[in-house]
Design an enzyme around this catalytic site. Structure first.
Site, PDB file in Angstrom:
ATOM      1  N   GLY A  11       0.239  -1.281   0.267  1.00  0.00           N
ATOM      2  CA  GLY A  11      -0.236  -0.089   0.015  1.00  0.00           C
ATOM      3  C   GLY A  11       1.129   1.355  -0.146  1.00  0.00           C
ATOM      4  O   GLY A  11       1.591   1.204   0.337  1.00  0.00           O
ATOM      5  N   ARG A  72       0.838  -5.212  -5.358  1.00  0.00           N
ATOM      6  CA  ARG A  72       0.952  -6.654  -4.453  1.00  0.00           C
ATOM      7  C   ARG A  72       1.759  -7.409  -5.619  1.00  0.00           C
ATOM      8  O   ARG A  72       0.282  -7.614  -6.305  1.00  0.00           O
ATOM      9  CB  ARG A  72      -0.239  -6.105  -3.599  1.00  0.00           C
ATOM     10  CG  ARG A  72      -0.514  -5.497  -2.086  1.00  0.00           C
ATOM     11  CD  ARG A  72      -1.374  -5.579  -1.380  1.00  0.00           C
ATOM     12  NE  ARG A  72      -2.350  -4.897  -1.045  1.00  0.00           N
ATOM     13  CZ  ARG A  72      -1.358  -3.812  -0.187  1.00  0.00           C
ATOM     14  NH1 ARG A  72      -0.345  -4.012   0.992  1.00  0.00           N
ATOM     15  NH2 ARG A  72      -2.817  -2.740   0.548  1.00  0.00           N
ATOM     16  N   ASP A 103       5.544  -4.428   5.819  1.00  0.00           N
ATOM     17  CA  ASP A 103       5.464  -5.658   6.403  1.00  0.00           C
ATOM     18  C   ASP A 103       6.291  -7.189   5.223  1.00  0.00           C
ATOM     19  O   ASP A 103       6.458  -7.810   5.620  1.00  0.00           O
ATOM     20  CB  ASP A 103       4.894  -6.374   7.672  1.00  0.00           C
ATOM     21  CG  ASP A 103       3.791  -7.016   7.166  1.00  0.00           C
ATOM     22  OD1 ASP A 103       3.105  -6.500   6.289  1.00  0.00           O
ATOM     23  OD2 ASP A 103       3.294  -7.488   8.355  1.00  0.00           O
ATOM     24  N   THR A 125       4.535   2.508   5.395  1.00  0.00           N
ATOM     25  CA  THR A 125       2.759   2.483   5.540  1.00  0.00           C
ATOM     26  C   THR A 125       2.410   3.247   6.637  1.00  0.00           C
ATOM     27  O   THR A 125       2.371   3.512   7.516  1.00  0.00           O
ATOM     28  CB  THR A 125       3.156   1.114   6.558  1.00  0.00           C
ATOM     29  OG1 THR A 125       1.190   0.711   6.446  1.00  0.00           O
ATOM     30  CG2 THR A 125       3.242   0.555   7.299  1.00  0.00           C
ATOM     31  N   ASP A 127      -0.010   2.056   8.560  1.00  0.00           N
ATOM     32  CA  ASP A 127      -0.533   1.423  10.172  1.00  0.00           C
ATOM     33  C   ASP A 127       0.543   1.605  10.519  1.00  0.00           C
ATOM     34  O   ASP A 127      -0.339   1.632  12.490  1.00  0.00           O
ATOM     35  CB  ASP A 127      -0.752  -0.056   9.512  1.00  0.00           C
ATOM     36  CG  ASP A 127      -1.818  -0.503   7.788  1.00  0.00           C
ATOM     37  OD1 ASP A 127      -2.444   0.377   8.108  1.00  0.00           O
ATOM     38  OD2 ASP A 127      -1.821  -1.061   7.207  1.00  0.00           O
ATOM     39  N   ASP A 129       2.438  -0.599  11.375  1.00  0.00           N
ATOM     40  CA  ASP A 129       2.294  -1.733  12.503  1.00  0.00           C
ATOM     41  C   ASP A 129       3.493  -2.691  12.458  1.00  0.00           C
ATOM     42  O   ASP A 129       4.183  -3.164  12.409  1.00  0.00           O
ATOM     43  CB  ASP A 129       1.356  -2.697  11.647  1.00  0.00           C
ATOM     44  CG  ASP A 129       1.938  -2.886  10.043  1.00  0.00           C
ATOM     45  OD1 ASP A 129       2.005  -2.186   9.533  1.00  0.00           O
ATOM     46  OD2 ASP A 129       0.401  -3.388   9.520  1.00  0.00           O
ATOM     47  N   ARG A 171      -5.497  -2.080   9.186  1.00  0.00           N
ATOM     48  CA  ARG A 171      -5.086  -3.304   8.923  1.00  0.00           C
ATOM     49  C   ARG A 171      -5.303  -3.931  10.474  1.00  0.00           C
ATOM     50  O   ARG A 171      -6.288  -3.988  10.911  1.00  0.00           O
ATOM     51  CB  ARG A 171      -3.567  -3.752   8.200  1.00  0.00           C
ATOM     52  CG  ARG A 171      -3.984  -5.397   7.420  1.00  0.00           C
ATOM     53  CD  ARG A 171      -2.011  -5.390   7.208  1.00  0.00           C
ATOM     54  NE  ARG A 171      -1.972  -5.467   5.501  1.00  0.00           N
ATOM     55  CZ  ARG A 171      -2.356  -4.501   4.157  1.00  0.00           C
ATOM     56  NH1 ARG A 171      -3.623  -6.035   4.456  1.00  0.00           N
ATOM     57  NH2 ARG A 171      -2.296  -4.461   3.553  1.00  0.00           N
TER      58      ARG A 171
END
Ligand code: F6P
Length: 319
Positions: A11, A72, A103, A125, A127, A129, A171
């Site tokens: 993303g 992706r 990741d 990202t 996120d 994360d 996510r």
């Protein structure tokens, strides 16, 4: 080490362009050639590779998205796909690769490193994360986009005395929900890392209504479930009509904030420093405002931890 490749994958995140610029300029500063790979690992497999010059990264530091495009790529998860990628890198005489992404992108970088091709990961990202860094590139911009949206929703929520459920991205991670909920004084914040007690959410809503609050905001991370279903659940429980806004991909776009541009510039440049030091299979990160690096393998085995003190604080402040 003469030729460095760069790609963005997964993303997109605001600030990726600033990272591409930093890697490119830092390489050229040190006399290295730079090759941009379009469309992430898909473009690598296809040999969609072009030489980058100083001017290739002019006028992009403030732009969202990624000038190298992103994708992706399922094929790159296979041995055969990774082998095709290495063949292309060898064909262009590229010695090492900087992978800018999340990741999923780092799994690809780890596989290449295991197969003998040196890679460095730059975490990007929305996120936030990824373990091993306080912040990922794009998180701050996405957070500010969410805040701007919630502020606007708050105006109409107050006028109509309504309750809003706002579903945000992330996510499986709750950082975007937690930080935006705290920054916007949400009544409840629902994140995957903490099982929320539905009765507590209802109690907070009812308490607020009793003391004359004109609106209520519930921020829900997509990793918890659907905002629409959550709104229905509230209606069923206390017959309170809600409005639900799913912010969606608006959170991924826009001009990067100053914080993201600076982070991307520092991390991108650090990635080149590591390659010059002969390091490989490492991810660069920021910890307590210091640039650090960790093995990608270790980072992938670890889980990003949400700040539970911040969660507790949000509960205490939204009484
Ligand atoms: O990882 C970034 C992210 O925007 C997540 O927050 C979200 O779950 C996902 O990507 C959406 O992916 P796509 O753009 O492929 O629908």
């Amino acid at each position: 080490m003469n030729k460095i490749g760069i790609l963005t994958s997964g993303g997109d995140a605001p600030g990726m362009n600033a990272a591409i610029r930093a890697v490119t300029r830092k390489c050229i500063y040190h006399g290295l050639e730079v090759y941009g790979i379009n469309n992430g690992y898909q473009g690598l497999i296809e040999g969609n590779i072009k030489k980058m010059e100083l001017g290739s990264v002019g006028d992009i530091i403030h732009r969202g998205g990624t000038i190298l495009f992103s994708a992706r790529c399922e094929e790159f998860k296979t041995d055969a796909g990774q082998q095709k990628g290495i063949e292309q890198l060898e064909k262009f005489g590229i010695d090492a690769l900087v992978v800018i992404g999340g990741d999923g992108s780092f799994h690809g970088a780890q596989k290449l490193t295991e197969k003998g091709f040196p890679c460095i990961g730059v975490p990007a990202t929305i996120d936030n994360d990824i373990a091993g860094t306080n912040f990922t590139i794009g998180f701050d911009t996405a957070l500010n986009t969410i805040i701007e949206a919630i502020d606007k929703i708050r105006d109409t929520a107050t006028s109509h005395e309504r309750t809003y459920v706002i579903e945000v991205m992330g996510r499986d991670a709750g950082d975007l929900a937690l930080w935006s909920g705290l920054a916007d004084g949400a009544e409840s914040i629902l994140i995957p890392e903490k099982q929320a007690d539905f009765d507590d959410v209802i109690e907070r809503l009812e308490k607020g209504m009793k003391r004359g609050k004109k609106h209520s905001i519930i921020v829900l991370a997509e990793g918890v479930g659907s905002g629409i279903e959550y709104g229905d659940k509230i209606k069923e429980a206390i017959n309170l009509e809600t409005r639900v806004t799913v912010l969606g991909h608006i959170q991924r776009g826009g001009s990067p904030t100053a914080a993201d541009r600076v982070l991307a510039s520092r991390l991108g440049a650090k990635a080149v420093d590591l390659l010059l030091e002969g390091k490989e299979g490492r991810m660069v990160g920021l910890y307590n405002n210091e640039l650090i690096d960790f093995s990608i393998e270790e980072i992938l085995a670890e889980k990003h931890v949400v700040n539970m003190d911040m969660y507790k604080l949000s509960q205490e402040l939204s009484i």
